[in-house]
Design an enzyme around this catalytic site. Structure first.
Site, short mmCIF file in Angstrom:
data_model
loop_
_atom_site.label_atom_id
_atom_site.label_comp_id
_atom_site.label_asym_id
_atom_site.label_seq_id
_atom_site.Cartn_x
_atom_site.Cartn_y
_atom_site.Cartn_z
N CYS A 142 -48.48 -4.16 -21.17
CA CYS A 142 -48.39 -4.65 -22.54
C CYS A 142 -49.72 -5.17 -23.07
CB CYS A 142 -47.34 -5.76 -22.63
SG CYS A 142 -45.73 -5.22 -22.05
N HIS A 282 -48.45 -10.75 -28.44
CA HIS A 282 -47.53 -9.75 -27.89
C HIS A 282 -46.11 -10.25 -28.11
CE1 HIS A 282 -45.50 -6.98 -25.39
NE2 HIS A 282 -45.35 -7.79 -24.35
N ASN A 312 -39.50 -5.58 -27.53
CA ASN A 312 -40.79 -5.50 -26.84
C ASN A 312 -41.24 -4.04 -26.79
OD1 ASN A 312 -42.87 -5.43 -24.98
ND2 ASN A 312 -41.86 -6.75 -23.48
O1 UT7 Z 1 -43.88 -7.66 -21.94
C1 UT7 Z 1 -44.30 -7.93 -20.65
C2 UT7 Z 1 -43.89 -9.21 -20.17
N1 UT7 Z 1 -42.47 -9.43 -20.24
C3 UT7 Z 1 -42.05 -10.62 -20.53
O2 UT7 Z 1 -42.84 -11.48 -20.81
C4 UT7 Z 1 -40.59 -10.90 -20.40
C5 UT7 Z 1 -40.40 -12.24 -19.79
N2 UT7 Z 1 -39.03 -12.62 -19.48
C6 UT7 Z 1 -38.12 -12.90 -20.43
O3 UT7 Z 1 -38.34 -12.68 -21.61
C7 UT7 Z 1 -36.83 -13.55 -19.99
O4 UT7 Z 1 -36.97 -13.92 -18.63
C8 UT7 Z 1 -35.58 -12.64 -20.14
C9 UT7 Z 1 -35.22 -12.53 -21.62
C10 UT7 Z 1 -35.84 -11.27 -19.56
C11 UT7 Z 1 -34.40 -13.27 -19.43
O5 UT7 Z 1 -34.18 -14.58 -19.91
P1 UT7 Z 1 -33.99 -15.81 -18.88
O6 UT7 Z 1 -33.72 -17.00 -19.68
O7 UT7 Z 1 -35.20 -15.83 -17.99
O8 UT7 Z 1 -32.68 -15.40 -18.11
P2 UT7 Z 1 -32.47 -15.16 -16.54
O9 UT7 Z 1 -33.15 -13.91 -16.10
O10 UT7 Z 1 -32.79 -16.42 -15.82
O11 UT7 Z 1 -30.91 -14.93 -16.50
C12 UT7 Z 1 -30.00 -15.97 -16.87
C13 UT7 Z 1 -28.59 -15.43 -16.84
C14 UT7 Z 1 -28.28 -14.66 -15.56
O12 UT7 Z 1 -26.93 -14.89 -15.22
P3 UT7 Z 1 -26.55 -15.94 -14.06
O13 UT7 Z 1 -27.22 -15.43 -12.82
O14 UT7 Z 1 -27.09 -17.26 -14.52
O15 UT7 Z 1 -25.07 -15.87 -14.01
C15 UT7 Z 1 -28.41 -13.22 -15.98
O16 UT7 Z 1 -27.62 -12.35 -15.20
O17 UT7 Z 1 -28.42 -14.49 -17.90
C16 UT7 Z 1 -27.88 -13.28 -17.38
N3 UT7 Z 1 -28.33 -12.17 -18.21
C17 UT7 Z 1 -27.67 -11.75 -19.30
N4 UT7 Z 1 -26.55 -12.18 -19.87
C18 UT7 Z 1 -26.14 -11.53 -20.99
C19 UT7 Z 1 -29.43 -11.41 -18.05
N5 UT7 Z 1 -29.50 -10.49 -19.01
C20 UT7 Z 1 -28.41 -10.67 -19.80
C21 UT7 Z 1 -27.93 -10.03 -20.95
N6 UT7 Z 1 -26.81 -10.49 -21.50
N7 UT7 Z 1 -28.58 -8.99 -21.51
#
Ligand code: UT7
Length: 355
Positions: A142, A282, A312
């Site tokens: 990115c 970004h 993204n």
């Molecule tokens: O562009 C290059 C760089 N990329 C980035 O900078 C992306 C960076 N990361 C992020 O933007 C975030 O980490 C995400 C948006 C990808 C995820 O958000 P998060 O607050 O870090 O969530 P998490 O991965 O800690 O997941 C929290 C919960 C999990 O469930 P449990 O284990 O707590 O039961 C996931 O399974 O949210 C769940 N989850 C979802 N729930 C509903 C993950 N994806 C989804 C979804 N819908 N699409």
């Protein structure tokens, strides 16, 4: 005698040529690279959060709250990165009043080229009729657009080139696993482009700072499709050609890295957040963008956000945002524009531009 004076003048001019360190430029330069045109293009097809509710176990509430994304544009069958890159390039060239035949280079940042070879750069060289442009792709996740911009800036500052087309383009929908809710809601397709031209004034790219740390490679990567794991029935069945991400770990490192690159740009140019007219970051996650804005003490009107419309788009995200900001008159002449990006590799970087 006359010949000797000319030679001395050459030597003294040569000494003034910039020196590039691996973390930026010295302030000495002969030329600056000025952005004279911007352009962008996204596919017509749109996937909304409601569409994802029918595809995987997710909700509009979760996606909006955790990312800020409401919809993203995705390629139709038959469309590929060169489709969008070409239109973004034409828009930027038209704004610059630049004929493609005048271009010295076409530099394309992408991790989703049409084919492993030839490059998207060469496809564009042919379609634009850029007869004298050496053309190629670079891959830096990115941060790709900032890497390409920095390279274009170097080529102009050194005196080697006068006009360069820089593009960031992705068709991430082709490497997105639409069965994986943790990644599929995040990504979109599109292209953004700028025309860089040699200038001798104070306006243009003031600095670029680029970084990488390959030790984090497997937190955000595509395992299959390269020489380590060529396409096979097993790799396809194992969904190895899709992007994998440990989002939560990436998030934390992204915030720190974006902050580091932005602060470096300010420090290097002896300015503070108060001097910045617009941050064009970004667009990976609105929570990341707001964290950077807070760290730089920037009010909302000084931060460009369009993640709700596009998700993204990796290499394309910064140049699409820059083009939209430009066309919405969010950028004033002589204003200071800060670009900031982070991505797979890991890579990260910033650029400060006097518009
Ligand atoms: O562009 C290059 C760089 N990329 C980035 O900078 C992306 C960076 N990361 C992020 O933007 C975030 O980490 C995400 C948006 C990808 C995820 O958000 P998060 O607050 O870090 O969530 P998490 O991965 O800690 O997941 C929290 C919960 C999990 O469930 P449990 O284990 O707590 O039961 C996931 O399974 O949210 C769940 N989850 C979802 N729930 C509903 C993950 N994806 C989804 C979804 N819908 N699409």
């Amino acid at each position: 005698m006359h010949g000797r004076i000319t030679r001395l003048q050459c030597i003294s001019a040569h000494r003034r040529v910039y020196t590039q360190r691996n973390d930026g430029y010295s302030d000495q330069h002969m030329y600056r690279a000025k952005i004279t045109g911007t352009g962008s293009c996204v596919p017509e097809r749109v996937l909304t959060n409601a569409d994802f509710e029918t595809m995987v176990d997710t909700s509009d509430e979760w996606i909006t709250a955790r990312t800020g994304i409401k919809e993203r544009h995705v390629a139709a069958v038959g469309e590929s990165s060169s489709t969008f890159a070409l239109r973004a390039a034409e828009n930027a060239l038209a704004m610059a009043g630049c004929d493609a035949g005048e271009l010295d280079r076409i530099i394309v940042a992408t991790v989703t080229p049409d084919t492993p070879t030839p490059s998207v750069g060469c496809i564009l060289q042919d379609r634009l009729g850029a007869v004298k442009a050496a053309s190629f792709d670079i891959s830096a996740g990115c941060t790709g657009f900032l890497y390409a911009l920095s390279l274009g800036d170097s080529l102009i500052r050194s005196g080697m080139c006068e006009k360069i087309l820089v593009i960031g383009v992705e068709t991430l929908s082709k490497i997105t696993d639409y069965q994986d809710r943790t990644t599929c809601v995040l990504f979109g397709d599109g292209a953004g482009s700028v025309v860089l031209e040699r200038s001798e004034g104070d306006r243009g790219i003031l600095s670029t700072h680029l970084y990488s740390d390959g030790s984090y490679g497997k937190l955000l990567y595509v395992p299959g499709g390269g020489s380590a794991m060529p396409a096979s029935h097993a790799s396809v069945d194992g969904r190895a050609h899709y992007l994998k991400m440990d989002g939560n770990r990436v998030f934390k490192i992204a915030v720190k890295s974006l902050e580091e690159a932005a602060l470096k740009a300010l420090e290097h140019n002896g300015v503070t957040g108060d001097d910045i007219d617009l941050l064009v970051p970004h667009q990976a996650n609105d929570r990341i963008i707001q964290a950077i804005a807070k760290r730089l003490n920037l009010p909302p009107e000084k931060v460009f956000v369009n993640i709700h419309k596009y998700g993204n788009t990796s290499s394309a995200s910064v140049p699409i945002a820059l083009d939209e900001a430009n066309r919405q008159n969010r950028i004033r002449e002589n204003g200071l524009i800060l670009l900031d990006a982070f991505g797979s590799g890991f890579t990260w970087g910033s650029a400060l531009i006097r518009w």
